[in-house]
Design a protein around this motif. Structure first.
Motif, short mmCIF file in Angstrom:
data_model
loop_
_atom_site.label_atom_id
_atom_site.label_comp_id
_atom_site.label_asym_id
_atom_site.label_seq_id
_atom_site.Cartn_x
_atom_site.Cartn_y
_atom_site.Cartn_z
N UNK A 9 0.86 -1.18 0.00
CA UNK A 9 0.00 0.00 0.00
C UNK A 9 0.90 1.23 0.00
N UNK A 10 0.70 2.12 -1.00
CA UNK A 10 1.50 3.35 -1.07
C UNK A 10 0.58 4.56 -0.99
N UNK A 11 1.06 5.60 -0.28
CA UNK A 11 0.21 6.78 -0.07
C UNK A 11 0.19 7.73 -1.25
N UNK A 12 1.13 7.57 -2.19
CA UNK A 12 1.19 8.43 -3.38
C UNK A 12 0.99 7.59 -4.63
N UNK A 13 0.93 8.27 -5.77
CA UNK A 13 0.81 7.57 -7.05
C UNK A 13 2.13 6.88 -7.38
N UNK A 14 2.07 5.66 -7.84
CA UNK A 14 3.28 4.93 -8.25
C UNK A 14 3.91 5.65 -9.44
N UNK A 15 5.22 5.85 -9.37
CA UNK A 15 5.89 6.54 -10.50
C UNK A 15 6.06 5.57 -11.67
#
Length: 636
Positions: free
Chosen positions: A590-596
């Motif tokens: 789970x990531x809090x930002x958009x995946x680059x």
């Protein structure tokens, strides 16, 4: 405090018409006369309206219906069986002035059924009749009071010298807590010498509701003999304010304390698991609830589990629970539709929407957020436009800013940036930062630098910019190699004291959730994690991987840009997952930002190299990486 209400002043009840005739020559024995004591005994055991009508008719024939105790019990029994109209009629048919007990009973009957304005009107009428309330009156009416009326009643309480009555103080505190007046509730609580579990739970709920979770925990820790309601209030406080780890930890403490949890506990804990993407914990709670008699097929509990499984990326589990829910309401359907949408299964979301409408279930505004999101993730522009217009035309639902945002996202992702911009300008409400961010991201994605600069500079000039605005503006400048303006964008962030949200990725291993920041060295196994990253770097290089160094918004050399990309938080979490779980086990991040873009490409390759299924939930959606491909089809 005077309120108006249409209350009759006198509505005498007539006895029901006789169904038989009698003559003066009848030889039958007369029925025994119903005495007040016998009538009261019959009323105490009465459980149905037909039986109550029989007793009432007998009381009328015996001429005892106006007896104070009989009348009181008739009123109370009618009220308890849901016939407040008859209770009111009896009350106003009294020839003598009603005493405080009769008034209190009537007020309580209305307040306990959430008929708050009627209860307040009766209380006002009672005061104007010159009847002084007692402690039970105040306790009843305070349950119906919003803040302003509650303060007025509090003044009456003080004047009547009942302010120190424990029951009255408890309901006063509850009234202030419900109204969100933490200061007044805290003052009452701190000055109580006889706190009860009820007052402590009310204070915990008040603090938690208003975001003072640590204050709520202090009250919780000082509370003795806590029951399930008290535990639930604290667990839910953590969940509602984005502290899911503490919610799960407290739930485990609750089980260790031998407190039997209930369906409310499951709702809060399932939400905590959903926030964390903690699938293992969610599955355990589901199984534990089921084995302890919680009905997981009940709509509210089942919907919470569907939502949890969807947010953990397990659509198979979510659909099994969804199919097992009896009498599914629109909320349950919405959870499954939105779940399919954010996981990239757009066709399934639209198919489920069609199934729902065929069952004549009326969609809500949340339903349309789900189906419009599904269109955005799949590039279904025409379908998105059609659904947006059908909201108002077919279902009389006025689109909100969230629906405009979804359609703008549909258009923006598909490259219709100018059309999306025109839609923003024609909206009937002011666009928010999320919507502007969507448009800015589209400008960057589709190379419309001039429009991107125009929008970003408009937001900066009007004080509407946030960290995402400056980041996207920096991205636009960096893509053109304009490092001078990249530096200017960063300087503006410092000037306006705006900090970029740091990327954070979490992973659940053996029921525990671990978090990583970019370049994190705090984990005890950092040596092994970075060794795995180096091993992956060599394998990626052998597969022809070339780092997307143009995504690094720093004017540094290529080697440093490569290093920065290699230690993004999701890569650290993936590496930790690889060294901590058995081969073949899915890895869920789970990531809090958009995946680059670079991490997206790398994760596809890692899924191929390791033979692992990797599920990444970022700020926008889920990415299911399997055998070198992603469920988003590189369209996100």
């Amino acid at each position: 405090m005077m309120l108006t209400m249409s209350i009759p002043t006198r509505l005498p009840l007539s006895p029901p018409p006789s169904t038989s005739t009698s003559t003066s020559t009848s030889t039958s024995h007369p029925s025994p006369v119903l005495l007040p004591d016998r009538a009261c005994t019959l009323l105490d055991g009465c459980a149905t309206i037909p039986r109550l009508l029989e007793i009432h008719a007998a009381a009328l024939r015996a001429g005892i219906h106006s007896h104070p105790i009989v009348n009181f019990k008739l009123q109370r029994t009618y009220a308890s069986l849901g016939r407040l109209d008859r209770s009111l009629s009896l009350f106003f048919s009294l020839t003598d002035s009603p005493n405080v007990y009769l008034w209190t009973s009537l007020i309580h009957s209305h307040a306990s059924r959430a008929l708050h304005s009627q209860a307040l009107s009766l209380f006002s009428l009672m005061l104007s009749s010159g009847v002084a309330p007692n402690a039970h009156t105040y306790s009843s009416i305070l349950k119906s009071c919003p803040l302003n009326q509650g303060r007025a009643v509090h003044s009456h309480v003080v004047k009547s010298s009942l302010a120190n009555e424990p029951y009255v103080r408890t309901t006063l505190l509850d009234m202030y807590a419900r109204a969100g007046d933490t200061e007044s509730a805290s003052h009452l609580f701190e000055t109580m010498t006889d706190r009860t579990l009820v007052t402590s739970t009310a204070m915990i709920t008040c603090h938690a509701k208003n975001g003072s979770v640590d204050d709520a925990r202090r009250v919780f820790d000082s509370t003795i003999d806590r029951d399930v309601v008290c535990w639930n209030a604290m667990i839910d406080g953590y969940t509602q304010h984005g502290r899911p780890n503490e919610a799960l930890s407290l739930f485990r403490d609750m089980l260790s304390s031998k407190i039997r949890f209930n369906d409310v506990s499951v709702l809060s804990v399932a939400s905590a698991c959903a926030q964390l993407g903690a699938l293992e914990s969610g599955r355990w709670i589901h199984a534990y609830a089921k084995s302890n008699g919680i009905d997981v097929g009940e709509a509210q509990v089942g919907t919470a589990l569907v939502d949890m499984y969807c947010k953990c990326g397990s659509l198979e589990d979510a659909r099994l629970v969804f199919d097992g829910i009896g009498n599914k309401d629109v909320v349950a359907w919405n959870s499954m539709i939105v779940g399919y949408a954010v996981n990239g299964l757009s066709r399934e979301a639209l198919r489920l929407f069609s199934d729902m409408t065929q069952l004549k279930l009326r969609p809500t505004d949340i339903t349309f957020i789900g189906v419009l999101s599904a269109c955005g993730h799949a590039g279904l522009v025409d379908e998105g436009r059609r659904l947006f217009h059908s909201m108002k035309e077919d279902y009389a639902i006025e689109p909100k800013i969230e629906h405009y945002g979804c359609l703008i996202d549909v258009l923006s992702r598909a490259g219709h940036v100018e059309e999306a911009y025109e839609l923003v300008k024609s909206m009937p409400m002011e666009p928010d930062q999320v919507l502007w961010g969507t448009l800015l991201g589209a400008c960057k994605l589709h190379g419309n630098a001039s429009l991107g600069e125009e929008i970003a500079e408009f937001l900066v000039a009007n004080g509407l910019a946030n960290s995402g605005t400056y980041t996207l503006l920096s991205n636009i400048y960096a893509s053109k190699g304009d490092w001078k303006n990249v530096a200017r964008a960063r300087a503006l962030m410092k000037e306006h004291k705006i900090q970029k949200e740091p990327g954070c990725s979490s992973i659940e291993v053996d029921g525990r959730v671990y978090e990583f920041l970019m370049g994190d060295l705090s984990h005890p196994k950092s040596g092994d994690i970075y060794a795995m990253l180096e091993e992956l770097r060599e394998a990626l290089k052998a597969r022809g991987y070339v780092p997307r160094t143009e995504l690094v918004l720093h004017d540094v050399d290529e080697a440093e840009k490569e290093r920065v990309l290699s230690v993004h938080s999701e890569r650290l979490a993936i590496a930790f997952g690889l060294i901590s779980t058995r081969p073949g086990t899915p890895i869920r991040i789970v990531k809090n930002l958009r995946v680059c873009l670079d991490c997206h490409e790398v994760t596809k390759l890692i899924s191929k190299i390791t033979g692992r299924r990797i599920v990444v939930r970022d700020r926008n959606r889920f990415h299911h990486f399997v055998d070198g491909a992603c469920s988003c089809g590189d369209y996100w």
